[in-house]
Enzyme design. Sequence first.
Site: not given
Length: 320
Positions: A44, A49, A79, A112
Amino acid sequence: MTATITLSTGQQMPAVGLGTWKSAPGQVKQAVLAALDCDYRHIDCAAAYSNEREVGEALSERLGEGKPLRREDIFVTSKLWNTKHHPDDVEEACKKSLSDLRLSYLDLYLMHWPMAFERGDELMPRRPDGTVRYDNTHYRDTWAAMEKLVDQGLVKAIGLSNFNARQIDDILSIAKHKPVVNQVECHPYLVQTQLVSHCWGRGLAVTAYSPLGSPDRPWVTPGEAHLLDDPRVVGLAKCYNKTPAQVIIRWHIQRGVICIPKSVTPSRIKQNIEVFDFKLTEEDMRVIETFNRNERLIIPTIMVRMNSYCMLLFLNVCCG
Ligand code: A2P
């Protein structure tokens, strides 16, 4: 072999995946390699990030001709970040994730969050007083742009993250390609019974993020008691001769919720997927559900209102 959940598209999504939120660059590549080497088949990821390039390095070391895995052996999610909701920005954002991850397609691409931030490359566009600069793009328009990614073959399926019941129904009312997953915060302190049934009733699978209660979230209060140390969880773990993390992960998958525990520690990564050789009793499943206290650990306004020091820490830890 890990269990899978069948999505409404017919895709098989492994019930346990490696989470990469909070995995710092410098650590995440080794974590993904360790996961792939101990049979994880689901990773994932997210643009926000800020570690997808490193995840991509790991994927490229294990996937492809002459390597142990084929692309179709693994399930990769990414995302779309809040600053890329404008329909003109969606395709480019998806292509950036694909290029960073060194993939030609994603198995799943999620919106997201439902809300849009001001367009641009600043991850958290904020005013001097710390408040976020939002954008008026409606998530329905973003969804229509995401549907084109499916038509183009860039992603196999699209889904949602952090959407509530009303917002899910709103998307369903206009969707040409239906969302296959809603990824939300979920753990024994926030069991999300209603939202989970709402999703299942409409054909969406649910993925739990922060499935272990995110003890490493940057805004954790020092000395705060963590889910993994909860004496009731520790007690159950002793009964099953398993670790607290394994009991919680087993609880998620046994109730039919996909989960993505994050770890950068090889022994924990291995441990977290060794959850298919035991079963919790129905009674213990119910007992764990009673730990619920509707406690939301991940609240976007926490991130927004954090003081500069915390914000710096958050961006360093979460976003690289
Ligand atoms: P680390 O990454 O240092 O191994 P969540 O997935 O709920 O966000 O939780 C992630 C946190 O839980 C990280 O701090 C991670 O530590 C820790 N963690 C992951 N797996 C385990 C485990 N099996 N035992 C204890 N802590 C774990």
